[in-house]
Scaffold this motif. Structure first.
Motif, PDB file in Angstrom:
ATOM      1  N   HIS A  41       0.843  -1.182   0.000  1.00 21.19           N
ATOM      2  CA  HIS A  41       0.000   0.000   0.000  1.00 21.19           C
ATOM      3  C   HIS A  41       0.892   1.251   0.000  1.00 21.19           C
ATOM      4  O   HIS A  41       1.867   1.314   0.748  1.00 21.19           O
ATOM      5  N   PRO A  42       0.567   2.255  -0.810  1.00 21.17           N
ATOM      6  CA  PRO A  42       1.421   3.451  -0.864  1.00 21.17           C
ATOM      7  C   PRO A  42       1.534   4.183   0.470  1.00 21.17           C
ATOM      8  O   PRO A  42       2.558   4.823   0.742  1.00 21.17           O
ATOM      9  N   ASP A  43       0.530   4.049   1.341  1.00 21.71           N
ATOM     10  CA  ASP A  43       0.574   4.712   2.647  1.00 21.71           C
ATOM     11  C   ASP A  43       1.297   3.897   3.719  1.00 21.71           C
ATOM     12  O   ASP A  43       1.485   4.383   4.832  1.00 21.71           O
ATOM     13  N   GLN A  45       4.543   2.274   3.621  1.00 20.64           N
ATOM     14  CA  GLN A  45       5.900   1.937   3.203  1.00 20.64           C
ATOM     15  C   GLN A  45       6.785   1.794   4.434  1.00 20.64           C
ATOM     16  O   GLN A  45       6.676   2.559   5.393  1.00 20.64           O
TER      17      GLN A  45
END
Length: 187
Positions: A41-43, A45
């Motif tokens: 998920h990009p949020d 990392q």
């Protein structure tokens, strides 16, 4: 049993490798691969200084719980065993889920972080862990004894990108290899 890993661990650009390492470790622990989910998920990392949104994390946990009829969650406590910020964020996300959920049949338990002396006392900590859990009121703590500590060592060794000398020592001497104390979280 399902494993939900919130990040590929891509802080060093090797997230795909670390994901495969988790699959190999899960196989050693006899968790079917279709029951292991690794998010990218990009949020979420991997890395220090990257705060994960507890509301988004809570929503992801809720979807997993509903999709697989999960009634028990095991997660980190608010220290996250090693103090890693992402472990702590996972705790906060699960805590938010438990506060927001209308599904009262779901239980959440958190892995109790221990002090440094207990953390590196290996199997000696079994007795103190059982004593601590026994003293808890109303069954709010339980100890899980690992009957196969060598299997834990072999599973961790599948994480070749992390299998450096100090991790080998950690897994050999860590009380978490032998016993884990879980505390029931409050809703």
């Amino acid at each position: 049993m399902h494993i939900l890993c919130m990040s590929t661990g891509n802080a060093d650009g090797i997230g795909d490798v670390r994901k495969e390492e988790l699959y190999r470790a899960s196989a050693i622990l006899k968790v079917p691969l279709q029951q292991v989910t690794v998010l990218d998920h990009p949020d979420f990392q991997d890395g220090f200084g990257k705060v994960w949104n507890s509301t988004v994390l809570s929503n992801i946990v809720e979807k997993k719980v509903l999709d697989h009829a999960i009634d028990l969650i095991i997660t980190f406590d608010n220290y996250g065993v090693s103090g890693h910020c992402n472990h702590r964020d996972v705790h906060r996300g699960v805590q938010r889920f438990m506060l927001d959920t209308s599904h009262r049949e779901i239980e959440a338990w958190e892995l109790v972080s221990t002090n440094i002396v207990r953390k590196y006392s290996g199997p000696i900590d079994i007795w103190l862990s059982f004593w601590t859990a026994h003293r808890s009121l109303n069954g709010q703590m339980h100890c899980l004894l690992n009957e196969h500590p060598l299997r834990s060592y072999v599973a961790m060794s599948q994480h070749l990108t992390q299998w450096v000398w100090f991790r080998k020592l950690f897994v050999s001497f860590s009380s978490y290899t032998y016993v884990n104390t879980l505390r029931k979280t409050n809703k």
